[in-house]
Each structure stands twice: as C-alpha cells, then as structure tokens.
Design a protein around this motif. Sequence first.
Motif: not given
Length: 329
Positions: A147-175
């Motif tokens: 729902k947060a993804v859909a809200e940002a996508l349809l409203s045209g706003h940026r999304l602040q996320v904490t993302y866990h990459s499987r390939s690198r096995d690392e967690i990073r903050e991204r905008t």
Amino acid sequence: MDTLTRISDLCRILEARRRPISLQDLMGQLECSESTARRAIHKLRDEFNAPIVFDQNAKGWYLDRTCNARTFRLPGHWLTAAELHALLSCHQLLRQIEPGLLGPEIAPLMEHIETTLAKHGLDRALLAERVRLVAIGARPVPSETLKAVAEALLSGHRLQVTYHSRSRDEIRERTLSLQRLTWYRSNWYLEAWCHQSGGPRRFAVERLLSARPLATAAEPIPTADLDAHFADAYGIFAGLATQTATLLFSRERARWVADERWHPHQRGRHLPDGRYELTLPYGRADELIMDILKYGPDVEVIAPTELRDAVAGRLEEAAKRYRRHLVRF
C-alpha cells in the motif's frame, strides 16, 4: 438482448470494419430479425449522430470516416455483459494475487459492475469458484508495504525504503523515485530511479524491510527510456540487450514453444524436420540459462558460443552430481 446493448454491439461491428457489411450479415452477428437490425441502424444514425452510410454498389452499411463526417460518441459506460464479466474476473484475479491491495478504493465501482451484471443474469459469486490463479514461487509481501508503494507511485512522490539485497546480502537505506510496479512470474518488482546510486534500478518488493512515502515529488523518467533500460533484454534483469540467443527445440517440444512468448522482439520459425528455432535478445544470461535448462534434452543452444558453453557446463555439473553415489543421511 436490450436495445442499448444491441446498439453498442452494432457500433462495434461497424467500427471494426473497413468495408460495407450487408444487412444479412448484420442480422447474423446481432442475432436478430431484419426489422430489429434496421431499427438499431436508424437509432444509432438518427439519435446518436453516427455517420452510417449505405453503399448502393456493395449493398451494405459502413461508417463514414472522412474528415467531413459528423463525430459521435455513445454516452455512459457502454460495456457489454461479456466485457463487464471480464473486468470482474480481472478484479477476482487481483484479489487472489494480493488480497486487499485495491479492495476499499474500487469497492463502489465493483458494486456498480455487480449490479449491472445481475441485470444480465451473471452471478459474481460463481467467480470465486470458477476463476483461480495459481502463483507458483510467489514471495509474500506485507499489505502495508504494498500500500505504501502504491500510494507513492500513484501520487508521484518519492519513497524512503530500507532494502535488503539478496545478491549482496546487505541492508541499505534508499530514496526512490518510483516509475512502475511490475508483476513478474508471481512476484512484485519496483522500477525506480535510485537517488543513492544515481540511476534506474529494479527492486524486489518483498525485500523492502520498510517503506515510507515522502512529500518530495518523484523524478519522472520518460517511458521510452524506462522501456529501453528495463524491457530491452531478456527477463527481469535490467540493461540493454547486447547479444542474440538462438535456440533449437525438438519436434515434440516445438508444439508448445511455438505458442510461447519469451520476449517482445523474439523471432521463430518451424524447420522442415518439425523442430522449432527461436531467437531472442538478452543481456545478462542468468535467467535465460535457467529457462533453457528446464527443457533438458529438448533444446539446444546454437548461438552464441558463450551461452552454449554456459548451458553445457551446467548440464555437465548436474550429470556429475547424479552420477555420484547417493549418500543418505
């Protein structure tokens, strides 16, 4: 069939043709008598200003598409019962893919559709029993994240996320400046501009550990540029296609593969001996190799050499593993 539905059907028949259609053929397609067909023609022409013309030579009716012809438009939601049923089926499929994603937002529309369907004797309750989507390998996504993804996508706003990459096995903050949400092989993916890496990236939605819409407007990417980066090569991996794969399928497997769409720009041809040759563009070969391997001895990589060697190597490794003495634990 009610009058409005018949007029809508008549309009679709005429719009789909470039040559006049006879009254007899109209009667057959509309499944009505001659008098009913004539009434529908006159009503569409006289009451809705449709530029319907009778061609004396061809003995048929057609829509005049010249620049001087009157413009017309049917009012309201002119959907047939079959189209409404298809729309409701899509809603049912979406509910099975990700329950609750659009439920509250489209509830009033679905209620209107269901009422209209009921007038045509179509029962929505049967959809739950007769329409089923089996998502093999689906990775669950928390409804709040989606729902947060859909809200940002349809409203045209940026999304602040904490993302866990499987390939690198690392967690990073991204905008992220979201561009598209894609359902691919039973899972959700985000296509976005990553402000940390300074380029377009694709993210698996289930790997978002947190997601929060921001007030800052997203940076848009032209659709053509987005397609060039994400849809040019084979599979889920982004980037431009740099090579072309040529695959040769056995005569037995050709009956299936010839009807499959592996890539929008693929080319295929049947060989005289019944085998099927498929060529398609790709960049990273990881996913393509996996898809080739599942056909086992029913496919051979003809080109390029590096792809052929990579597939052969994986098959040899698998064969060695199966030739080993089985050790039971």
